[in-house]
Write a protein that holds these residues in place. Sequence first.
Motif, PDB file in Angstrom:
ATOM      1  N   PHE A 242       0.932  -0.921   0.216  1.00  0.00           N
ATOM      2  CA  PHE A 242       0.057  -0.070   0.128  1.00  0.00           C
ATOM      3  C   PHE A 242       0.926   1.571   0.055  1.00  0.00           C
ATOM      4  O   PHE A 242       0.219   2.075  -0.235  1.00  0.00           O
ATOM      5  N   TYR A 243       1.909   1.369   0.691  1.00  0.00           N
ATOM      6  CA  TYR A 243       2.795   2.581   0.755  1.00  0.00           C
ATOM      7  C   TYR A 243       3.249   2.524  -0.527  1.00  0.00           C
ATOM      8  O   TYR A 243       3.384   3.948  -1.151  1.00  0.00           O
ATOM      9  N   ALA A 244       3.484   1.758  -1.531  1.00  0.00           N
ATOM     10  CA  ALA A 244       4.414   1.214  -2.915  1.00  0.00           C
ATOM     11  C   ALA A 244       2.966   2.596  -3.621  1.00  0.00           C
ATOM     12  O   ALA A 244       3.454   3.061  -4.425  1.00  0.00           O
ATOM     13  N   ALA A 245       2.199   1.969  -3.840  1.00  0.00           N
ATOM     14  CA  ALA A 245       0.834   2.583  -4.550  1.00  0.00           C
ATOM     15  C   ALA A 245       1.007   4.077  -4.071  1.00  0.00           C
ATOM     16  O   ALA A 245       0.442   4.597  -4.596  1.00  0.00           O
ATOM     17  N   PHE A 246       1.205   4.251  -2.646  1.00  0.00           N
ATOM     18  CA  PHE A 246       0.564   5.624  -2.424  1.00  0.00           C
ATOM     19  C   PHE A 246       1.905   6.528  -3.266  1.00  0.00           C
ATOM     20  O   PHE A 246       1.428   7.646  -3.586  1.00  0.00           O
ATOM     21  N   PHE A 290      -5.738   9.914  -5.361  1.00  0.00           N
ATOM     22  CA  PHE A 290      -5.912   8.556  -4.864  1.00  0.00           C
ATOM     23  C   PHE A 290      -6.956   7.679  -4.884  1.00  0.00           C
ATOM     24  O   PHE A 290      -7.380   6.424  -4.642  1.00  0.00           O
ATOM     25  N   ALA A 291      -7.817   7.973  -5.491  1.00  0.00           N
ATOM     26  CA  ALA A 291      -9.233   7.572  -5.515  1.00  0.00           C
ATOM     27  C   ALA A 291      -9.225   5.864  -6.799  1.00  0.00           C
ATOM     28  O   ALA A 291      -9.002   6.151  -7.934  1.00  0.00           O
ATOM     29  N   GLY A 292     -10.165   5.374  -5.828  1.00  0.00           N
ATOM     30  CA  GLY A 292      -9.936   3.495  -6.551  1.00  0.00           C
ATOM     31  C   GLY A 292      -8.594   3.297  -6.433  1.00  0.00           C
ATOM     32  O   GLY A 292      -8.726   2.317  -6.974  1.00  0.00           O
ATOM     33  N   HIS A 311     -19.752   6.201  -1.634  1.00  0.00           N
ATOM     34  CA  HIS A 311     -19.826   4.940  -0.923  1.00  0.00           C
ATOM     35  C   HIS A 311     -21.001   5.068   0.974  1.00  0.00           C
ATOM     36  O   HIS A 311     -21.651   4.328   1.105  1.00  0.00           O
ATOM     37  N   MET A 312     -20.826   6.379   1.641  1.00  0.00           N
ATOM     38  CA  MET A 312     -21.082   6.283   2.614  1.00  0.00           C
ATOM     39  C   MET A 312     -23.190   6.554   2.461  1.00  0.00           C
ATOM     40  O   MET A 312     -23.788   5.428   2.705  1.00  0.00           O
ATOM     41  N   ALA A 313     -23.426   7.244   1.023  1.00  0.00           N
ATOM     42  CA  ALA A 313     -24.365   7.327   0.705  1.00  0.00           C
ATOM     43  C   ALA A 313     -25.349   5.880   0.142  1.00  0.00           C
ATOM     44  O   ALA A 313     -26.579   5.690   0.582  1.00  0.00           O
ATOM     45  N   ALA A 314     -24.080   5.161  -0.464  1.00  0.00           N
ATOM     46  CA  ALA A 314     -24.960   3.821  -1.184  1.00  0.00           C
ATOM     47  C   ALA A 314     -25.207   3.031  -0.139  1.00  0.00           C
ATOM     48  O   ALA A 314     -26.328   1.774  -0.248  1.00  0.00           O
TER      49      ALA A 314
END
Length: 359
Positions: A242-246, A290-292, A311-314
């Motif tokens: 995840f750090y690499a993706a960041f 950073f979306a998705g 997400h919260m609305a869904a």
Amino acid sequence: MLTGLRVVEFEGLGPAPFAAMMLAEMGAEVVVIHRPGTASPVAGARNLLDRGKRSIVLDLKEPADIATARALVVRADALIEGYRPGVMERLGLGPDEMHAANPRLVYGRMTGWGQDGPRAPQAGHDLNYIATSGALWYAGAPGTPPLTPPTMVGDVGGGALYLVAGVLAGLIGAARTGRGTVVDAAIVDGSAHMMALLMSMMPSGNLSMTRGQSLLDGPHWSRIYGCACGGWLSVQCLEPQFYAAFLDRLGLADDPRFADQRDPAQWQAQSGALAAIFVERPLAHWAEVFAGTDACVAPVLRPDEAARDPHMAARGVWQQAGDGLAPAPAPRFDGAVRPVAEPPARGADSAAIRAELGL
């Protein structure tokens, strides 16, 4: 889940009403004994924490109303109260008296300091309890005062949720043995107990007693960063992938400054470099970047903004309630959110409840 169970709640502030609300949301019949008066001193005339409950107004200084409260408790499966130690005993409604009349009763007690100990009779509030328990220590950057968190850490997390767990366990025990119990839910106990997750990291060297030197409270990848618009961005990419993706999304995958993820000696400089990057663009820009992804980055949202988040609305997490917002009941059972009645007017069910008791 709890349909058929009867709970009596003696009106208090904060965690005890929250715990009773959760039981009502899970189907229990909760009768809250409100004090005389037109409003809660904190929540006003209609308290969100009373949703799903029935209300009767009783003056516990009056013998007749004490008798009514006792009659309610005698037919209940559980009781919830949040007074200082000794108050219920002085009213003649303590555990000994109530268990003599109702042996199966689960007697839930919510306090900050607990039923005993040197501070048991003293006043206190959420911040005092989590300061004493150790739960406040890691809140904030080194060299700054610990950040005052919302009451979720103490009143709700260390208090109400532990009371709910204790009451539910007590109900299971009473169903099995026919004997009730006294649940002593103290915020200092619960908030300290929640620290077990952090304390489990100590043997591996990932938790230090020095602020800013632990795995989760010091790194550049576990922080809140300011943006050009004044908004805030949360970053917590713990695992290497995840750090690499960041880093990849920021174009920093080959930057030697960020090659070492877990060297505390570099965290301050790395955090400063990231802060300088994030403050150049508005929050909306970084949300899009950073979306998705699995970079473990999310904007810090106000509750009204959270209600509009896709997400919260869904999931329908936030709902409109009168002039404000209300969270949906949690957890969910079989994927459904159980509808809950709006908070009643104080005393709305007084006549009906008295009739049911034959009074």
